[in-house]
Motif scaffolding. Structure first.
Motif, mmCIF file in Angstrom:
data_model
loop_
_atom_site.group_PDB
_atom_site.id
_atom_site.type_symbol
_atom_site.label_atom_id
_atom_site.label_comp_id
_atom_site.label_asym_id
_atom_site.label_seq_id
_atom_site.Cartn_x
_atom_site.Cartn_y
_atom_site.Cartn_z
ATOM 1 N N ALA A 68 16.768 -53.924 27.361
ATOM 2 C CA ALA A 68 16.052 -52.919 28.137
ATOM 3 C C ALA A 68 16.593 -51.524 27.889
ATOM 4 C CB ALA A 68 16.149 -53.261 29.612
ATOM 5 N N ALA A 73 15.068 -49.833 24.892
ATOM 6 C CA ALA A 73 13.669 -49.488 25.080
ATOM 7 C C ALA A 73 13.558 -48.201 25.866
ATOM 8 C CB ALA A 73 12.978 -50.611 25.827
ATOM 9 N N ASP A 112 5.083 -53.398 20.981
ATOM 10 C CA ASP A 112 4.864 -52.450 22.073
ATOM 11 C C ASP A 112 3.367 -52.285 22.292
ATOM 12 O OD1 ASP A 112 7.606 -52.026 22.243
ATOM 13 O OD2 ASP A 112 7.557 -50.394 20.797
ATOM 14 N N HIS A 157 7.833 -53.706 31.728
ATOM 15 C CA HIS A 157 8.329 -54.748 30.832
ATOM 16 C C HIS A 157 7.732 -56.065 31.290
ATOM 17 C CE1 HIS A 157 12.231 -52.979 28.919
ATOM 18 N NE2 HIS A 157 11.121 -52.471 28.424
ATOM 19 N N GLU A 197 6.857 -54.417 25.869
ATOM 20 C CA GLU A 197 6.961 -53.145 26.557
ATOM 21 C C GLU A 197 5.564 -52.538 26.667
ATOM 22 O OE1 GLU A 197 10.693 -50.866 25.974
ATOM 23 O OE2 GLU A 197 9.315 -49.599 24.866
#
Ligand code: ATP
Ligand code: MG
Length: 459
Positions: A3, A6, A81, A109, A118
Motif C-alpha cells: 500500500a 501505491a 490500476d 484498494h 488500485e
C-alpha cells in the motif's frame, strides 16, 4: 504492490500542472478492439472483476497506466490500476473487500487475497468539478478534485503511461500520443519537462527506471533538465526513495537501471558516496557493483530469493572499507573499527534513501563478516560457517575478487572449506592453527566418532 508504494505514486501522479492545457493536445484517439493486441486473457481475474463491477454499476471503468502499456508491448503487467468516474465512497459501496487509503490523495484498494487492485477516481483541474484541494507554499498537500478522463490523462507522467483500456467496448484510448511513443520506443513527458520535474523530481528516476525496464530511449527533451534538476531529488522523502530504489534494483533489471542512473547523472542524489567513488575512477568497485546487479537480475529471472540488503551493501562497499581502514589507522581494534564504519555508513546513506532496520542490520553483518574471513582458526571458521549471514557474506566475498590476490586466495579457501566434510576441514584447520606441534590431543573430539586418524594431517 504494498500500500505504501501505491500511495506515493498517486500522491505525486496528480500534482497540479498548470502548464498543461486542458483542451486535448490531440483528439483522443480510440483504437478499436480489433486493432490492438490487448486480450482479457492477460488481465488478472481480480482486475477484471473490478472493471466489470464498476461498469455494471454504470460507471466509467478503464485499465490505465503501466498495465495498459505493458499489455500493448506484450509483457505481463506487474500490477493493475483502474481509473473510474466513481468516487472512492461509491467504489467502496460496490466491493465488500475494499478500503480507502490516503487522506491527501484518496484511493480505493480492492483486495483479492494478495492482489490489490488500485482504483483511482479521475483527477481534474478543479475549475469545474467538486472536491477538495489544498496548497501550502505552492505544493499541493491535498488533491481530491475529481475531473474528466481527459484531465486525468494529463496528470500522468509519460505519454506511454496515459493509455486507457475501456472495459465498455475493449478499445484503447490515447489522449496524448502514447501509441506513437510505444511505436517509437521512446519516453516522452506530458507537458513541459522542467515543470513536470519540479512538481515531482522522482519522475526523473521513473524515466531512468522505465527506460531500463522497457529498453526505451528517453526523449532528449525529457533528459535535458536532468543535469540541472537532479539535486531536487535531495528534497524527496527518503522513504519514497527507498521504494523507488526497490523498483530500480529488485525488479529484474538492476544492471540496466544502474547504468541508466549513472548515464543521466541521477546516481549522486540517491547514493552520493557511491557516485563519488565511481567518479574518482574506482574501476574495481564499478565492476563489483555491475556484477552484483547482474547476479541479482539472474536470480530474479530464476525465481530465486533476493534481498535489497545485498545490493545496498555492494553499492556502499567502497565507503565502508575506506572508513574502516581510516579507523584502524587511528588505532581502533579492527573489529570495533568495522562495526563503527558499518554503522556510520548506513546512517549516512539513510539520510538520502531510508533503509529499513532489517536491511541495514543485514548490510552491517555482511560487511563485518568480510573482516572475519581472514581468521582461519578452527573455532572461528566453524562459527563463521554456521553464521546466519555466512552465505550472503561469502557471495559478497566472491564479488570482491577483483580487489587482488589476497582476496582471491581467501575466496578460494572458503569455497573449498564448504566442499570438505566437517571432519576433514576440522583436521586441516588443526594443522593450520597449530603448525608448531602444539598438543592437539587435548582438544575435545566432535560427537559421532568423526575424529579420524591423525595420519591424514600429514597429507
Ligand atoms: P511499473 O511497471 O513499475 O508498475 P507504472 O508506470 O505502472 O510502472 P506505477 O507506479 O505503478 O508505475 O504507476 C501507475 C501509473 O500512475 C503510471 O503509469 C502513471 O500513469 C501514474 N504515475 C505514477 N507515478 C507518477 C508520477 N510520479 N507522476 C505522474 N504520474 C505517475
Ligand atoms: Mg504499475
Amino acid at each position: 504492490m504494498p500500500a505504501g508504494n501505491a500511495r506515493w505514486s498517486f500522491e505525486e501522479a496528480f500534482r497540479l500542472n498548470k502548464e498543461i492545457p486542458i483542451a486535448p493536445v490531440h483528439d483522443p484517439h480510440i483504437i478499436p478492439r480489433a486493432e490492438h493486441g490487448i486480450s482479457r486473457r492477460n488481465i488478472s481475474k481480480p482486475a477484471l472483476r473490478v472493471l466489470y463491477g464498476l461498469h455494471e454499476a454504470g460507471f466509467r471503468s478503464l485499465l490505465v497506466g503501466g498495465a495498459v502499456r505493458d499489455l500493448l508491448l506484450g509483457r505481463q503487467p506487474k500490477d493493475f490500476d483502474v481509473a473510474t468516474d466513481a468516487t472512492p465512497e461509491q467504489v467502496r459501496k460496490l466491493f465488500r473487500n475494499c478500503r480507502l487509503i490516503g487522506r491527501r490523495f484518496r484511493l480505493a484498494h480492492v483486495m483479492f487475497g494478495r492482489e490489490i487492485i488500485e482504483v483511482a477516481t479521475f483527477r481534474g483541474t478543479g475549475e469545474a468539478g467538486d472536491g477538495d484541494r489544498h496548497l501550502v507554499d505552492g505544493r499541493i498537500v491535498r488533491d481530491n478534485i475529481w475531473g474528466t478522463i481527459e484531465e486525468d490523462a494529463r496528470r500522468r507522467d509519460f505519454r506511454v503511461n496515459a493509455l486507457y483500456y475501456d472495459i465498455a467496448d475493449f478499445s484503447v484510448r490515447d489522449d496524448v500520443g502514447g501509441m506513437q511513443d510505444l511505436h517509437d520506443r521512446v519516453l516522452r513527458l506530458i507537458g513541459d519537462p522542467e515543470t513536470r520535474y519540479r512538481e515531482d523530481p522522482v519522475r526523473m528516476l521513473r524515466a531512468a527506471r522505465l527506460s531500463a525496464k522497457l529498453g526505451f530511449a528517453i526523449d532528449p527533451q525529457a533528459s535535458a533538465p536532468f543535469a540541472e534538476l537532479a539535486p531536487l531529488l535531495a528534497d524527496a522523502a527518503p522513504a519514497r526513495l527507498f521504494d523507488e530504489s526497490l523498483k530500480l534494483f529488485m525488479a529484474g533489471h538492476a544492471l540496466e537501471s544502474f547504468r541508466s542512473l549513472r548515464q543521466h547523472g541521477l546516481l549522486a542524489p540517491l547514493f552520493p558516496a557511491t557516485a563519488r567513488a565511481l567518479e574518482a575512477g574506482d574501476a574495481v568497485l564499478l565492476d563489483m557493483i555491475e556484477q552484483g546487479m547482474a547476479n541479482t537480475d539472474a536470480r530474479i529471472a530464476e525465481d530465486k530469493p533476493v534481498t535489497p540488503a545485498f545490493l545496498l551493501a555492494v553499492l556502499l562497499w567502497g565507503d565502508v572499507r575506506e572508513l574502516a581502514k581510516a579507523l584502524i589507522a587511528d588505532g581502533l581494534p579492527p573489529s570495533l573499527a568495522w562495526q563503527r564504519a558499518s554503522h556510520r555508513t548506513v546512517t549516512e546513506q539513510a539520510r538520502h534513501v531510508a533503509i529499513p532496520r532489517r536491511f541495514s542490520q543485514m548490510m552491517e553483518e555482511i560487511w563485518i563478516l568480510q573482516s572475519r574471513f581472514a581468521h582461519r582458526t578452527r573455532k572461528r571458521v566453524f562459527r563463521l560457517l554456521t553464521h546466519p549471514r555466512f552465505r550472503a557474506a561469502y557471495d559478497f566475498l566472491l564479488l570482491r575478487q577483483g580487489e587482488g590476490e589476497d582476496v582471491r586466495e581467501l575466496a578460494a579457501w572458503w569455497t573449498s572449506a564448504q566442499e570438505h566434510s566437517e571432519s576433514d576441514l576440522s583436521q586441516s584447520l588443526e594443522t593450520v592453527a597449530r603448525p608448531q606441534g602444539d598438543a592437539p590431543a587435548t582438544r575435545r573430539r566432535r560427537r559421532g566418532g568423526r575424529g579420524r586418524s591423525r595420519r591424514k594431517k600429514a597429507e
